[in-house]
Design an enzyme around this catalytic site. Sequence first.
Site, PDB file in Angstrom:
ATOM      1  N   LYS A 185       5.278  -0.894  -7.954  1.00 22.27           N
ATOM      2  CA  LYS A 185       5.984  -1.140  -7.246  1.00 22.27           C
ATOM      3  C   LYS A 185       5.741  -1.520  -5.481  1.00 22.27           C
ATOM      4  O   LYS A 185       5.117  -0.126  -5.019  1.00 22.27           O
ATOM      5  CB  LYS A 185       6.943   0.272  -6.215  1.00 22.27           C
ATOM      6  N   GLU A 261      -6.489   5.142  -3.007  1.00 20.85           N
ATOM      7  CA  GLU A 261      -7.134   4.820  -2.419  1.00 20.85           C
ATOM      8  C   GLU A 261      -6.096   4.566  -0.914  1.00 20.85           C
ATOM      9  O   GLU A 261      -5.182   4.167  -0.633  1.00 20.85           O
ATOM     10  CB  GLU A 261      -7.057   3.243  -3.013  1.00 20.85           C
ATOM     11  N   CYS A 295      -7.817  -0.188   5.836  1.00 25.14           N
ATOM     12  CA  CYS A 295      -7.776   0.568   5.556  1.00 25.14           C
ATOM     13  C   CYS A 295      -9.549   0.532   5.763  1.00 25.14           C
ATOM     14  O   CYS A 295      -9.856   1.228   6.237  1.00 25.14           O
ATOM     15  CB  CYS A 295      -7.553   0.491   3.956  1.00 25.14           C
ATOM     16  N   GLU A 392      -5.914   6.046  12.278  1.00 25.47           N
ATOM     17  CA  GLU A 392      -6.528   4.798  12.311  1.00 25.47           C
ATOM     18  C   GLU A 392      -5.183   4.115  13.244  1.00 25.47           C
ATOM     19  O   GLU A 392      -4.333   4.276  13.262  1.00 25.47           O
ATOM     20  CB  GLU A 392      -5.651   4.896  10.795  1.00 25.47           C
TER      21      GLU A 392
HETATM   22  P1  NAP Z   1       2.391   3.872   3.824  1.00 28.53           P
HETATM   23  O1  NAP Z   1       3.164   4.474   3.994  1.00 28.53           O
HETATM   24  O2  NAP Z   1       1.714   5.331   2.124  1.00 28.53           O
HETATM   25  O3  NAP Z   1       3.595   3.070   2.015  1.00 28.53           O
HETATM   26  C1  NAP Z   1       2.247   2.968   1.268  1.00 28.53           C
HETATM   27  C2  NAP Z   1       2.852   2.462  -0.675  1.00 28.53           C
HETATM   28  O4  NAP Z   1       3.643   3.460  -0.616  1.00 28.53           O
HETATM   29  C3  NAP Z   1       4.514   1.626   0.295  1.00 28.53           C
HETATM   30  O5  NAP Z   1       4.591   0.784  -1.227  1.00 28.53           O
HETATM   31  C4  NAP Z   1       5.811   2.844   0.145  1.00 28.53           C
HETATM   32  O6  NAP Z   1       7.196   1.864  -0.259  1.00 28.53           O
HETATM   33  C5  NAP Z   1       4.919   3.959  -1.093  1.00 28.53           C
HETATM   34  N1  NAP Z   1       5.639   4.988  -0.188  1.00 28.53           N
HETATM   35  C6  NAP Z   1       5.633   5.264   0.564  1.00 28.53           C
HETATM   36  N2  NAP Z   1       6.675   6.566   1.099  1.00 28.53           N
HETATM   37  C7  NAP Z   1       6.548   7.329  -0.194  1.00 28.53           C
HETATM   38  C8  NAP Z   1       6.903   8.183  -0.797  1.00 28.53           C
HETATM   39  N3  NAP Z   1       7.442   9.674  -0.519  1.00 28.53           N
HETATM   40  N4  NAP Z   1       6.560   7.913  -2.462  1.00 28.53           N
HETATM   41  C9  NAP Z   1       6.167   7.924  -3.300  1.00 28.53           C
HETATM   42  N5  NAP Z   1       5.922   6.033  -2.362  1.00 28.53           N
HETATM   43  C10 NAP Z   1       5.833   5.919  -1.064  1.00 28.53           C
HETATM   44  O7  NAP Z   1       1.527   3.206   3.435  1.00 28.53           O
HETATM   45  P2  NAP Z   1       1.670   1.803   4.593  1.00 28.53           P
HETATM   46  O8  NAP Z   1       1.553   2.085   5.875  1.00 28.53           O
HETATM   47  O9  NAP Z   1       2.340   1.143   3.390  1.00 28.53           O
HETATM   48  O10 NAP Z   1      -0.074   1.320   3.818  1.00 28.53           O
HETATM   49  C11 NAP Z   1      -1.139   1.061   5.064  1.00 28.53           C
HETATM   50  C12 NAP Z   1      -1.849   2.938   4.449  1.00 28.53           C
HETATM   51  O11 NAP Z   1      -2.563   1.778   3.552  1.00 28.53           O
HETATM   52  C13 NAP Z   1      -2.876   2.721   5.649  1.00 28.53           C
HETATM   53  O12 NAP Z   1      -3.669   4.423   5.965  1.00 28.53           O
HETATM   54  C14 NAP Z   1      -4.542   2.183   4.961  1.00 28.53           C
HETATM   55  O13 NAP Z   1      -5.547   2.516   5.576  1.00 28.53           O
HETATM   56  C15 NAP Z   1      -4.366   1.968   3.453  1.00 28.53           C
HETATM   57  N6  NAP Z   1      -4.545   1.231   2.759  1.00 28.53           N
HETATM   58  C16 NAP Z   1      -5.709   1.882   2.360  1.00 28.53           C
HETATM   59  C17 NAP Z   1      -6.529   1.007   1.668  1.00 28.53           C
HETATM   60  C18 NAP Z   1      -7.311   1.638   0.443  1.00 28.53           C
HETATM   61  O14 NAP Z   1      -8.293   0.390  -0.475  1.00 28.53           O
HETATM   62  N7  NAP Z   1      -8.604   2.857   0.819  1.00 28.53           N
HETATM   63  C19 NAP Z   1      -6.221  -0.497   0.825  1.00 28.53           C
HETATM   64  C20 NAP Z   1      -5.019  -0.845   1.843  1.00 28.53           C
HETATM   65  C21 NAP Z   1      -4.181   0.090   2.854  1.00 28.53           C
HETATM   66  P3  NAP Z   1       7.641   2.321   1.418  1.00 28.53           P
HETATM   67  O15 NAP Z   1       6.964   1.403   2.290  1.00 28.53           O
HETATM   68  O16 NAP Z   1       8.411   0.606   0.374  1.00 28.53           O
HETATM   69  O17 NAP Z   1       8.788   2.583   1.284  1.00 28.53           O
END
Ligand code: NAP
Length: 488
Positions: A185, A261, A295, A392
Amino acid sequence: MSIAAEEHTVVDKVQKKLYIGGEWRDASGGGTLEVIDPATEEPLCEVADATPEDAKAALDAAVSMQAEWAATPANDRAGILWKAFELIVERADELAVLMTLEMGKPVSESKAEIIYAADFFRWFSGEALRTDGSYKQFANGTSRVLVMKQPVGPSLMITPWNFPLAMGTRKLGPALAAGCTSVVKPASQTPLSMLALGQILEEVGLPGGVVNIFTTSSSGGTTGPLIEDPRLRKLSFTGSTEVGRNLIEASAKNVLKVSMELGGNAPFLVFEDADLDEAVEGALLAKMRNIGEACTAANRFHVAEPIREEFARRLAEKMASLKIGRGTEDDVKVGPLIDQPSREKVAELVEDALERGAKRVIGGELPDGRGYFYPPTVLDEVPPEARVFHEEIFGPVAPVGTFASEEEAIARANDTEYGLVAYVFTRDIKRAIRVCEGLETGMVGLNQGMVSNAGAPFGGVKQSGIGREGGHEGLEEFLETKYVAVNL
Ligand code: NAP
């Protein structure tokens, strides 16, 4: 072909449906969701909006193919990964334009991500051949210990918008190599790159049902029931710590194997003995890669007091020279942020730092016009309590503070619940090792502003995650260990 015409073509070429059991199908409710270009705030296209029934159908397909895929010879699994690697590289230019349109970063950076993403398939096509085990005597010599590795089983992968392709291949590469089937997804804001990957996997002959992809506006509503489904064996998530924490909690019910991650708050330490040219170049890369929406982005700069001001000035000169604009335009180095809430958060953190006494070196002012742009910004003399040091940022903002001793540098670096990566610049080898050992992070960039590499174990400690992706460790995340006590 003009960029505008090319843009239409790359978007038109992508399947906008759900990829389930090897077929492209509409959402069962007939719904769609809009994909927005963050540079113009205009819709690019619509993709299928999966319902919980569609998500279940995707898991049904993954479950039904698990035994067959696990039994597929490693040479065949490796061959498919290799072909997919080659096809991604062949299509890198058009995939890069597609990624820029949905995510915003400059095409040159999108292309770098495409190559990085492909590299996971190349790496794991090799790892597919290295699923090993062991055989040894019981210590008392009476029987034997046979250890074998087997695929975990059907896996759910949830990926973020900031690296729309690489965060997918970093999971799919090892899963396919290990013999696991998957349901993927992608983030609703950037579904197109993952759908294009589905087309590539289909073209290189991956059997239908091994990888299933659904796009949805209801991430919790669709993935929640899958996480509760006893047929699912693993959840691999990349995204925010907040969402990750909730998913770990939900995974506890079936004691699901999880890889997480999550977010970061990377410190960038510059000691007085550092090569300042190298440190400024490293800072530019660690800060500005992906417009700061990584990240691994350097979130805070702790610089030895005697060189702090010069470091901030030189970094500001470099950042001020970067052209801002739509990522498909020539020479643009800074695209828009993903959406308005993200831009507001960045602006809020900068205002908070300024109110607490930080000095603005460059940037900090919102531009007029369409698109979620935020200018490269450098703040100096940022006090330790400023929010920008603790949250962040996910934007092109470099807050600079200071430290008086090596101990204080390490203490400041570790003063966070995150532990993904840290950057250290020093020419003193003993100090380098001492500091690397003292840092509470999963990764360190030593005199280097980037750590991402398909062959290396990427991941965090503390609240930055569980598990590793890439390297041989990445394969292990999709394998279970079974031990057989052999009575001879
Ligand atoms: P996010 O809001 O946590 O979303 C990540 C994924 O989770 C998206 O596909 C999102 O889908 C989904 N999601 C959101 N709420 C959910 C729920 N309740 N149940 C299941 N899935 C859910 O993060 P983001 O804003 O997209 O990404 C940025 C974050 O990712 C930052 O904190 C960054 O540090 C972290 N990141 C970490 C790494 C690593 O390797 N450590 C790499 C890249 C990014 P929808 O958006 O469609 O709701």
